[in-house]
Design an enzyme around this catalytic site. Structure first.
Site, PDB file in Angstrom:
ATOM      1  N   ASP A   1       5.249  -1.633  16.106  1.00 35.36           N
ATOM      2  CA  ASP A   1       6.687  -1.324  15.997  1.00 35.36           C
ATOM      3  C   ASP A   1       6.986  -0.083  15.168  1.00 35.36           C
ATOM      4  O   ASP A   1       8.082   0.468  15.251  1.00 35.36           O
ATOM      5  CB  ASP A   1       7.440  -2.501  15.348  1.00 35.36           C
ATOM      6  CG  ASP A   1       7.506  -3.724  16.250  1.00 35.36           C
ATOM      7  OD1 ASP A   1       6.900  -3.701  17.334  1.00 35.36           O
ATOM      8  OD2 ASP A   1       8.167  -4.705  15.857  1.00 35.36           O
TER       9      ASP A   1
ATOM     10  N   HIS B   1       6.552 -23.967  47.313  1.00 33.63           N
ATOM     11  CA  HIS B   1       7.844 -24.614  47.512  1.00 33.63           C
ATOM     12  C   HIS B   1       7.866 -25.982  46.837  1.00 33.63           C
ATOM     13  O   HIS B   1       6.889 -26.705  46.918  1.00 33.63           O
ATOM     14  CB  HIS B   1       8.062 -24.777  49.026  1.00 33.63           C
ATOM     15  CG  HIS B   1       9.460 -25.179  49.373  1.00 33.63           C
ATOM     16  ND1 HIS B   1      10.554 -24.389  49.076  1.00 33.63           N
ATOM     17  CD2 HIS B   1       9.938 -26.280  49.989  1.00 33.63           C
ATOM     18  CE1 HIS B   1      11.652 -25.007  49.512  1.00 33.63           C
ATOM     19  NE2 HIS B   1      11.295 -26.151  50.058  1.00 33.63           N
TER      20      HIS B   1
ATOM     21  N   GLY C   1       0.807  -1.224   0.000  1.00 32.93           N
ATOM     22  CA  GLY C   1       0.000   0.000   0.000  1.00 32.93           C
ATOM     23  C   GLY C   1       0.832   1.263   0.000  1.00 32.93           C
ATOM     24  O   GLY C   1       1.903   1.311   0.608  1.00 32.93           O
TER      25      GLY C   1
END
Length: 490
Positions: free
Chosen positions: A327, A465, A124
């Protein structure tokens, strides 16, 4: 009224697809343009963007391949008889990973169809404020008009074009995950610690050339970063990754044997050195994919230094009705989940009467190096800059995962630290963890930090634990005390 679509998204990666699918849920007419320009080495891929095709997904799967290799070594200590030496076949792994990625490409196409989003496999470029020209690979042109346009084209790896032979003979992460055959002896100038880590882990001779701080840019402030990164690189070094520090490559040449000869300057010694490799993989950062968009024609402003698109808190560019996410946007984390969340929220604001903005604070993330590094919130230095070092308390510990004991594995680099405010309630500002399964450890704590958790609340949290994560609930030694932070006993 006159525009064909309510929303046009340019870029079919994580952010763009999330935005398009969300807008379609509101019954709007939506189109997506996506086009993968082949890498200089000719690698191309399907719909889905970086993460799916040449990023997080193949990377984590190859990281897993490497972890299984170390599990085979550990297994002998636990009584499993495994014939040595074991051997890894790249092509088997690569084929399986690539098949999975292709299934994701297909899944994305099906989802768009199900949600009635029009998909154009075209490149585009803007012709005016509401019009985008789409160009197919064959050069066929389609004109698309839309009321609102979202730019989500992401980035691509940079090549150091000033280095002779870099472009002709080097590859990048865009190519690595699609190689059919093993890359063999690999040199990675600059830093792709995750890739170098899994290449070493599957038994390949791997060298990282470092000019500067590893993982730079991952944390705004390099010092915290240096502390965490040097632990990660020390661990890699002890498992066989070679690091050439203070070295900058100057040229790459192809030898008659088809091997690649790399020449580099050792800035510390002022010498020139060479070695030959099967593969040279550049990891010198990423560059935003804007050049073909023709942004100038419509006046979308970019940062002249980074090339990224400038957006406000609502992801709006300098042009009304043109938005950008992921990004490609200036000052945002380059992370898949933030792009997805931002894309969904943008669609909700545009079409769903919402006013909720994306919150980019306290975003958790993890680097999938052989020993993983996960973090959420502020680094030690960022906290000091914001609040002053007298107002910050840092709790830290070197710990040993139970699984490492029987396997006689070195836990020197397993480390965690928590950055808190020093005042009455000691709000937790940041958490940093180096060790196995860092992503799984950090994710839950990210909720606590998002909710404003304090150090006393954490101390009231009962640990599970035996786990690595429980060590976070036991943090009690401050950096300021200067005491030894090594955890002893069970």
């Amino acid at each position: 009224g006159k525009n064909e679509y309510d929303l046009l998204v340019i870029g079919g990666g994580s952010g763009g697809l999330a935005c398009a699918k969300e807008a379609a849920q509101f019954g709007r007419k939506v189109a997506v343009l996506d086009y993968v320009e082949p890498s200089p080495q000719g690698t191309k891929w399907g719909l889905g963007g970086t993460c799916v095709n040449v990023g997080c997904i193949p990377k984590k799967l190859m990281h897993q391949a490497a972890l299984l290799g170390s599990a085979l070594k550990d297994a002998q200590h636990y009584g499993w008889n495994i014939a040595q030496p074991v051997h890894h076949t790249w092509s088997v792994m690569a084929q399986a990973v690539q098949n999975y990625v292709k299934s994701l490409n297909w899944g994305h196409r099906v989802q768009l169809q199900d949600k009635k989003v029009k998909y154009f496999n075209m490149k585009g470029s803007f012709s005016d404020l509401h019009t985008v020209r789409g160009l197919t690979k064959a050069g066929k042109e389609t004109i698309v008009t839309a009321e609102n346009i979202v730019i989500a084209t992401g980035g691509r790896p940079k090549y150091p074009t000033h280095i002779a032979g870099a472009l002709e003979y080097g590859i990048t992460s865009d190519d690595l995950f699609w190689l059919k055959e093993s890359p063999g002896k690999t040199s990675s100038p600059d830093v792709s610690l995750e890739c170098a880590g899994f290449l070493t882990g599957i038994g390949l001779d791997t060298t990282v050339m470092m000019r500067s701080i590893p993982l730079r840019g991952f944390d705004q402030v390099s010092m915290n970063y240096q502390q965490m990164a040097s632990l990660v690189t020390e661990h890699m070094e002890s498992y066989g990754t070679k690091f050439l520090k203070g070295c900058s490559p100057t040229k790459v040449e192809k030898l008659k044997s088809n091997k690649l000869q790399v020449t580099w300057k050792n800035t510390d010694l002022g010498t020139e050195e060479t070695d030959s490799f099967d593969t040279v993989m550049w990891a010198v950062g990423r560059t935003p994919d804007t050049k073909t968009l023709n942004l100038d024609a419509v006046g979308v402003k970019t940062n002249s230094e980074t090339g990224k698109i400038i957006v406000d808190a609502s992801e709006a560019t300098s042009v009304p009705h043109i938005y950008a996410i992921g990004d490609i946007t200036e000052g945002r984390p380059e992370l898949t989940p933030t792009a997805i969340a931002a894309g969904k929220l943008l669609a909700q604001r545009l079409f769903g009467k919402s006013s909720e903005l994306m919150d980019y604070d306290n975003v958790p993330t993890t680097v999938f190096t052989p020993l993983e590094y996960g973090c959420v919130g502020l680094s030690e230095e960022a906290a000091m800059q914001l609040y002053g070092s007298d107002n910050i308390e840092v709790y830290h510990a070197y710990y040993k995962p139970l699984e490492f004991t029987v396997a006689e594995r070195d836990a020197t680099q397993c480390y965690m630290k928590m950055v808190c405010l020093r005042e009455r309630e000691q709000r937790i500002l940041g958490l940093h963890f180096i060790g196995p399964n860092a992503g799984e450890v950090i994710q839950g704590f990210a909720l606590g930090i998002k909710c404003g958790a304090t150090y006393p609340q954490l101390m009231k949290t009962v640990g599970i634990h035996p786990t690595c994560a429980e060590e976070i609930t036991k943090l009690h030694i401050t950096k300021r005390s200067g005491l030894d932070a090594t955890v002893t006993g069970c």
